[in-house]
Design a protein around this motif. Structure first.
Motif, mmCIF file in Angstrom:
data_model
loop_
_atom_site.group_PDB
_atom_site.id
_atom_site.type_symbol
_atom_site.label_atom_id
_atom_site.label_comp_id
_atom_site.label_asym_id
_atom_site.label_seq_id
_atom_site.Cartn_x
_atom_site.Cartn_y
_atom_site.Cartn_z
ATOM 1 N N ARG A 49 0.965 -1.412 -0.162
ATOM 2 C CA ARG A 49 -0.026 0.026 -0.062
ATOM 3 C C ARG A 49 0.924 1.336 0.020
ATOM 4 O O ARG A 49 0.709 2.200 -0.781
ATOM 5 N N LYS A 50 1.970 1.226 0.690
ATOM 6 C CA LYS A 50 2.651 2.395 0.867
ATOM 7 C C LYS A 50 3.574 2.670 -0.506
ATOM 8 O O LYS A 50 3.590 3.754 -1.051
ATOM 9 N N THR A 51 4.055 1.448 -1.206
ATOM 10 C CA THR A 51 4.879 1.474 -2.276
ATOM 11 C C THR A 51 3.495 2.210 -3.312
ATOM 12 O O THR A 51 3.974 2.826 -4.375
ATOM 13 N N ARG A 52 2.487 1.829 -3.396
ATOM 14 C CA ARG A 52 1.409 2.002 -4.281
ATOM 15 C C ARG A 52 1.003 3.526 -4.203
ATOM 16 O O ARG A 52 1.076 4.211 -5.284
ATOM 17 N N THR A 53 1.053 4.034 -3.101
ATOM 18 C CA THR A 53 0.935 5.611 -2.850
ATOM 19 C C THR A 53 1.949 6.444 -3.197
ATOM 20 O O THR A 53 1.575 7.474 -3.726
ATOM 21 N N LYS A 54 3.234 5.843 -3.087
ATOM 22 C CA LYS A 54 4.222 6.583 -3.398
ATOM 23 C C LYS A 54 4.305 6.907 -5.187
ATOM 24 O O LYS A 54 4.672 7.625 -5.627
ATOM 25 N N ILE A 55 4.011 5.532 -5.584
ATOM 26 C CA ILE A 55 3.861 5.477 -6.995
ATOM 27 C C ILE A 55 3.191 6.484 -7.609
ATOM 28 O O ILE A 55 3.068 7.082 -8.555
ATOM 29 N N MET A 56 1.805 6.468 -7.199
ATOM 30 C CA MET A 56 0.897 7.389 -7.378
ATOM 31 C C MET A 56 1.058 8.848 -7.224
ATOM 32 O O MET A 56 0.622 9.579 -8.231
ATOM 33 N N CYS A 72 3.925 10.111 -7.095
ATOM 34 C CA CYS A 72 4.882 10.609 -8.475
ATOM 35 C C CYS A 72 4.279 10.768 -9.724
ATOM 36 O O CYS A 72 4.613 11.684 -10.163
ATOM 37 N N PHE A 73 3.417 9.935 -10.086
ATOM 38 C CA PHE A 73 2.585 9.945 -11.199
ATOM 39 C C PHE A 73 1.854 11.231 -11.478
ATOM 40 O O PHE A 73 1.956 12.019 -12.228
ATOM 41 N N VAL A 74 1.218 11.650 -10.211
ATOM 42 C CA VAL A 74 0.365 12.896 -10.251
ATOM 43 C C VAL A 74 1.127 13.850 -10.381
ATOM 44 O O VAL A 74 1.017 15.011 -11.034
ATOM 45 N N LEU A 75 2.116 13.898 -9.477
ATOM 46 C CA LEU A 75 3.285 15.183 -9.514
ATOM 47 C C LEU A 75 3.785 15.231 -11.045
ATOM 48 O O LEU A 75 3.988 16.339 -11.388
ATOM 49 N N PHE A 76 4.188 14.239 -11.620
ATOM 50 C CA PHE A 76 4.717 14.281 -12.978
ATOM 51 C C PHE A 76 3.570 14.989 -14.032
ATOM 52 O O PHE A 76 3.731 15.539 -14.864
ATOM 53 N N LEU A 77 2.373 14.581 -14.012
ATOM 54 C CA LEU A 77 1.383 14.718 -14.515
ATOM 55 C C LEU A 77 1.186 16.506 -14.409
ATOM 56 O O LEU A 77 0.975 17.231 -15.503
ATOM 57 N N VAL A 78 1.051 16.802 -13.319
ATOM 58 C CA VAL A 78 1.051 18.293 -12.856
ATOM 59 C C VAL A 78 2.027 19.207 -13.619
ATOM 60 O O VAL A 78 1.956 20.146 -14.055
ATOM 61 N N LEU A 79 3.497 18.688 -13.566
ATOM 62 C CA LEU A 79 4.550 19.328 -14.048
ATOM 63 C C LEU A 79 4.664 19.524 -15.548
ATOM 64 O O LEU A 79 4.742 20.380 -16.140
ATOM 65 N N THR A 80 4.416 18.167 -15.996
ATOM 66 C CA THR A 80 3.992 18.364 -17.505
ATOM 67 C C THR A 80 2.843 19.198 -18.007
ATOM 68 O O THR A 80 3.257 19.825 -19.025
ATOM 69 N N SER A 81 1.746 19.181 -17.383
ATOM 70 C CA SER A 81 0.757 19.911 -17.713
ATOM 71 C C SER A 81 1.110 21.414 -17.555
ATOM 72 O O SER A 81 0.815 22.403 -18.476
#
Length: 86
Positions: free
Chosen positions: A62-69, A71-80
């Motif tokens: 659960r911890k690793t899944r939340t960290k991955i999510m 990071c993915f959301v942060l990447f999407l925000v920075l890309t947008s």
């Protein structure tokens, strides 16, 4: 006739591959006998220990899944933001 050179190259390649195969069999890493090796005795796990291990792995996943999510959301925000500024 054409193609003699390419056929000669194919024959040489097959010969070289065959010679490599025979050398590989001679140098096997796991050769020998295992008759003198003693097997280790491991204790049996109790149902309580198995439940504890299961719960711990679920929490870690659960911890690793939340960290991955995150990071993915942060990447999407920075890309947008980057695409908006261009």
């Amino acid at each position: 006739m054409g193609g003699e050179g390419s056929m000669l190259a194919a024959i040489n390649s097959l010969k070289n591959n065959r010679s490599l195969l025979s050398k590989r069999k001679e140098r096997s890493a796991l050769g020998g006998s295992y008759s003198n090796v003693k097997l280790a005795k491991f204790p049996k796990a109790t149902p309580e220990q198995l439940k504890e291990i299961r719960n711990r792995t679920i929490k870690e996943n659960r911890k690793t899944r939340t960290k991955i999510m995150l990071c993915f959301v942060l990447f999407l925000v920075l890309t947008s933001i980057f695409l908006y500024l261009i």
